[in-house]
Design a protein around this motif. Structure first.
Motif, PDB file in Angstrom:
ATOM      1  N   PRO A 172      -3.975   0.986  -2.647  1.00  0.00           N
ATOM      2  CA  PRO A 172      -2.634  -0.143  -3.425  1.00  0.00           C
ATOM      3  C   PRO A 172      -2.504   0.668  -4.625  1.00  0.00           C
ATOM      4  O   PRO A 172      -2.919   0.875  -5.785  1.00  0.00           O
ATOM      5  CB  PRO A 172      -3.741  -1.498  -3.341  1.00  0.00           C
ATOM      6  N   ALA A 201       0.646  -0.990  -0.080  1.00  0.00           N
ATOM      7  CA  ALA A 201      -0.120   0.180  -0.238  1.00  0.00           C
ATOM      8  C   ALA A 201       0.883   1.124  -0.777  1.00  0.00           C
ATOM      9  O   ALA A 201       1.821   1.157  -0.016  1.00  0.00           O
ATOM     10  CB  ALA A 201      -0.866   0.114   0.802  1.00  0.00           C
ATOM     11  N   SER A 202       0.330   2.508  -0.390  1.00  0.00           N
ATOM     12  CA  SER A 202       1.170   3.570  -0.617  1.00  0.00           C
ATOM     13  C   SER A 202       0.213   4.058   0.500  1.00  0.00           C
ATOM     14  O   SER A 202      -1.059   3.484   1.068  1.00  0.00           O
ATOM     15  CB  SER A 202       1.000   4.467  -1.167  1.00  0.00           C
ATOM     16  N   ALA A 203       0.084   5.407   0.976  1.00  0.00           N
ATOM     17  CA  ALA A 203      -0.417   5.971   2.512  1.00  0.00           C
ATOM     18  C   ALA A 203      -0.606   7.859   2.286  1.00  0.00           C
ATOM     19  O   ALA A 203       1.014   8.084   1.644  1.00  0.00           O
ATOM     20  CB  ALA A 203      -0.110   5.521   3.201  1.00  0.00           C
ATOM     21  N   LYS A 225       3.605   3.655   2.315  1.00  0.00           N
ATOM     22  CA  LYS A 225       3.431   2.772   3.463  1.00  0.00           C
ATOM     23  C   LYS A 225       4.438   2.577   3.796  1.00  0.00           C
ATOM     24  O   LYS A 225       4.704   3.042   5.087  1.00  0.00           O
ATOM     25  CB  LYS A 225       2.059   2.328   3.776  1.00  0.00           C
ATOM     26  N   ASP A 267      -5.374   3.356   2.794  1.00  0.00           N
ATOM     27  CA  ASP A 267      -4.208   3.100   2.395  1.00  0.00           C
ATOM     28  C   ASP A 267      -4.429   3.390   0.510  1.00  0.00           C
ATOM     29  O   ASP A 267      -6.060   2.603   0.712  1.00  0.00           O
ATOM     30  CB  ASP A 267      -3.910   1.816   2.412  1.00  0.00           C
TER      31      ASP A 267
END
Length: 249
Positions: free
Chosen positions: A192, A109-111, A170, A190
């Protein structure tokens, strides 16, 4: 993980490694825990350990080369090193210019992180590292994108009020938030992005790609890749079954 967006196609590659015993491993050295420079001035981190083990299993000698992120693909294509192992997610756009091994880190994930959980990341000012698909995502989200050359600068932009939030991997952001003593917090859900992290290889180096693919498969099969993932990222992160399928913990 971190994803480079290419605005133009690279020229066709003519240089190859000619199956040399020494393989030059290109990395950024600025994106812990994937890769960073330790107190001894050496490249360290998850990818240093993975790369050294892959070279060992492929009967190759690793030589590590540090390169800035914004020129990391062009310098692979031009022959300054033979692989990219730098937290680079596999994307269709990149695959038009270089080849990839199978992933050695599952899709993650990115966050968003800001000084307040109330930040509106769809309309505010969001920092991201230049030439990443995190930057591309922000640009398409309706927010105002501000790009920086290094990940450290994106965090500084939030702290000094230049940006409302930062958008990044993340795994990179978690220790920064934890060490901020409440100064920084995660914002929203989050996101994806990407298809997992793989080694970037020149399109002309199919035999080298095959050697690394075989080595990655063996590390997934015997559990040694999972051991390194857990060592550097902790329990609860995605890992692999012996057949290479992803385990979501």
């Amino acid at each position: 993980m971190k994803n480079l967006i290419l605005s133009t196609a690279a020229l066709a590659l003519t240089a190859g490694i000619a199956m040399a015993d020494t393989v030059r491993m290109g990395t950024e050295g600025a994106y812990p825990p994937y890769n960073f420079i330790n107190d001894a001035g050496e490249i360290d981190g998850f990818e240093r350990e993975v790369g050294d083990e892959l070279c060992k299993r492929a009967n190759l000698e690793c030589e590590w080369v540090k390169n800035d992120w914004d020129s990391i693909i062009p310098n692979l294509v031009s022959g300054n090193y033979d692989t990219i192992i730098a937290g680079m997610s596999i994307t269709d756009e990149r695959d038009e210019v270089i080849d990839f091994t199978q992933n050695y880190f599952p899709p993650a994930a990115s966050a968003y992180v800001g000084a307040s959980a109330d930040v509106d990341v769809t309309t505010g000012v969001v920092a991201a590292q230049t030439a990443t698909i995190q930057a591309g995502h922000v640009a398409e989200s309706g927010a105002t994108l501000v790009e920086f050359a290094t990940p450290e600068e994106t965090i500084a932009a939030v702290r000094n009020g230049e940006a409302d939030a930062v958008f990044a991997d993340k795994d990179f952001l978690v220790p920064i938030v934890e060490e901020s003593a409440g100064e920084l917090v995660f914002v929203g859900d989050d996101v994806p992005l990407g298809g997992g992290i793989g080694l970037g290889i020149r399109e002309s180096d199919g035999e080298l790609r095959g050697k690394f693919d075989e080595a990655i498969t063996s590390m997934k099969a015997d559990g040694s890749l999972n051991e390194l993932i857990i060592k550097w990222f902790g329990e609860g992160v995605p890992t692999y079954n012996a057949d290479g399928s992803v385990v979501t913990n």
